[in-house]
Design an enzyme around this catalytic site. Structure first.
Site, PDB file in Angstrom:
ATOM      1  N   CYS A  60      -3.224   8.280   7.282  1.00 32.00           N
ATOM      2  CA  CYS A  60      -3.829   6.950   7.298  1.00 32.00           C
ATOM      3  C   CYS A  60      -2.890   5.964   8.004  1.00 32.00           C
ATOM      4  CB  CYS A  60      -4.045   6.436   5.877  1.00 32.00           C
ATOM      5  SG  CYS A  60      -5.135   7.458   4.898  1.00 32.00           S
ATOM      6  N   THR A 106       0.868  -1.175   0.000  1.00 31.12           N
ATOM      7  CA  THR A 106       0.000   0.000   0.000  1.00 31.12           C
ATOM      8  C   THR A 106       0.907   1.227   0.000  1.00 31.12           C
ATOM      9  OG1 THR A 106      -2.011   0.986   0.881  1.00 31.12           O
ATOM     10  CG2 THR A 106      -0.402   0.258   2.525  1.00 31.12           C
ATOM     11  N   HIS A 115      -5.679  -0.527   4.773  1.00 34.73           N
ATOM     12  CA  HIS A 115      -5.252   0.880   4.738  1.00 34.73           C
ATOM     13  C   HIS A 115      -6.455   1.727   5.174  1.00 34.73           C
ATOM     14  CE1 HIS A 115      -3.200   4.227   2.088  1.00 34.73           C
ATOM     15  NE2 HIS A 115      -3.972   4.781   2.990  1.00 34.73           N
TER      16      HIS A 115
END
Lengths: 199, 162
Positions: B30, B24, B47
Site C-alpha cells: 500500500c 497509519t 492509505h
C-alpha cells in the site's frame, strides 16, 4: 463469491479441507522437529479488512514465510510466528544459537515453510482431486500489518469481506506458536467445493 | 492545546489541523499519501491499497484506490480552507514485501501503486517534495500537522523524517 453468504454446509466443508491440510502439515512438522506438534481445529475466518487490522494493531513485528499456491486453486499460504519461535525452530534444526537471523537461519525457515505448505497442499490436492502446487517460499521479518495486508491484496482479496482458513500449531514444552493462513484467490474455493460436490 | 493523534486504517483517509498528528501503520504494498498546506497548517493522510478504481465494479470504498482517494483528500482539504498552491505531497510505501528467489512469483502491486499515486498527484498539479517508496520493507507513517514533517518507521532501520 460473497463469503458472507456461504452456507453452513460449505463452511463445514472448508473447515474439513483445512483440517486435513493442517493435520498433514502438523505431522510433517513433528517429523522434522522430532517432537510432538499439536494443532487447533481450523477456523474459517470471514472478516472485514478493517477488522483484521484493528485486531492486530499492525505494528507488531513477526516472521512470515509465504508460499504461492499454484495450479487449480491459486492463492497464498502464509506462516506467521514470533521472532522467539523462529529462533527456537532454527536452534532445534541446526543446533546453533543465533543472535540475528542469518542467511542460514532464513533458509531453515524457508524450508520449514516449504515442508509445511507442501504437505498442506498435497493433502488438499488428494482430497479434492485438484492440481495444487507450492512455489518456492519467501521469508520476511516485518510488521504484521504490512505482511497481512500485502498477502490479502496479492491474493486479490480486497472486498469488504475477506476469507482465510487459519490454524495454530503448538509444540507443548517449547510453545511453538505459529499461525498458518491459507488465503485463496477468488474462484479457488468454488473449485474446491464443487469438486467435493458441496453446493 | 493538547494534540491528538488520528489513526488512518487501510483504505482510509483523515484530515486534521495543527497541533494534531495522523498515523497509519503497516504500509506494505500500500502507499501512504500525506498532503500538507504549510501556511494553514492543514494536513491529510490517505492509505491506498490499489492503483486504479476503473478496473473494479465495486468501488464503494473510494479510499482504497489511488485515483479516487487522492482526489477526494485534496478536495476535502480545500473545503477545510487549504490553498491550492500551498499543498505539497510526501509519499511512502509501495514495497514489494516478499523477496522470492523465483522472480516470477514477485507481484508488482506495490510498483503499480507508486506509479498510480505519482500520476494522480501530477494530474492534480501537486508537487511531491519527498518520498520513501519501493524496497521490500513495511513502513509506518506519521504526519505532523504542525510542521508537515513525515516520520517513517521501518523495522530494523529506526525512524527517518522526510
Amino acid at each position: 463469491m460473497d463469503y458472507s453468504k456461504l452456507s453452513n454446509m460449505q463452511l463445514d466443508a472448508l473447515r474439513e479441507i483445512g483440517n486435513i491440510g493442517a493435520g498433514n502439515a502438523a505431522t510433517a512438522l513433528s517429523q522434522l522437529l522430532g517432537s510432538k506438534v499439536d494443532m487447533t481445529v481450523p477456523n474459517v475466518n470471514i472478516v472485514s479488512f478493517d477488522e483484521i487490522f484493528s485486531r492486530i494493531g499492525g505494528e507488531e513485528v513477526v516472521l512470515g514465510v509465504i508460499v504461492r499456491v499454484l495450479g487449480d486453486t491459486p492463492g497464498n499460504i502464509l506462516f506467521i510466528f514470533t521472532r522467539e519461535t523462529g529462533m527456537d525452530l532454527i536452534k532445534q534444526l541446526t543446533h546453533k544459537e543465533e543472535e540475528e537471523i542469518s542467511e542460514m537461519g532464513a533458509s531453515v525457515l524457508c524450508e520449514i515453510g516449504n515442508i509445511i505448505s507442501g504437505s498442506y497442499m498435497n493433502a488438499i490436492s488428494k482430497f479434492t482431486n485438484l492440481l495444487i502446487m507450492p512455489s518456492v517460499p519467501a521469508v520476511t521479518f516485518d510488521m504484521l500489518g504490512a505482511i497481512l495486508s500485502t498477502t490479502f491484496i496479492e491474493s486479490e482479496q480486497f472486498d469488504e469481506c475477506v476469507l482465510d482458513i487459519e490454524t495454530t500449531f503448538m509444540q507443548d514444552d517449547t510453545e511453538i506458536q505459529g499461525y498458518f493462513y491459507y488465503i485463496p484467490m477468488p474462484g479457488s474455493l468454488e473449485k474446491m467445493l464443487s469438486s467435493l460436490g458441496v453446493k | 492545546m493538547d494534540s491528538v493523534q488520528l489513526r488512518v486504517g487501510i483504505g482510509d483517509c483523515k484530515i486534521t489541523k495543527s497541533p494534531n498528528t495522523i498515523i497509519t501503520v503497516g504500509l506494505g504494498s500500500c502507499v501512504g499519501i500525506a498532503l500538507y498546506d504549510n501556511r494553514r497548517k492543514i494536513g491529510g493522510l490517505a492509505h491506498i491499497m490499489l492503483p486504479d478504481s476503473t478496473q473494479f465494479s465495486n468501488t464503494t470504498n473510494k479510499y482504497k484506490f489511488a485515483d479516487l482517494a487522492i482526489k477526494d483528500l485534496y478536495n476535502e482539504m480545500l473545503k477545510l480552507g487549504a490553498f491550492k498552491n500551498n499543498i505539497v505531497a510526501k509519499v511512502a510505501g509501495g514495497a514489494s514485501m516478499f523477496n522470492f528467489s523465483d522472480k516470477k512469483m514477485v507481484m508488482d502491486i506495490g510498483e503499480r501503486n507508486c506509479v498510480a499515486v505519482k500520476k494522480q498527484l501530477n494530474d492534480l498539479g501537486i508537487q511531491i517534495i519527498s518520498e520513501e517508496l519501493r524496497g521490500n520493507r513495511g513502513r509506518t507513517m506519521i504526519l505532523d500537522a504542525n510542521d508537515g514533517n513525515v516520520s517513517i518507521k521501518t523495522v530494523g532501520e529506526g525512524i527517518k523524517v522526510i
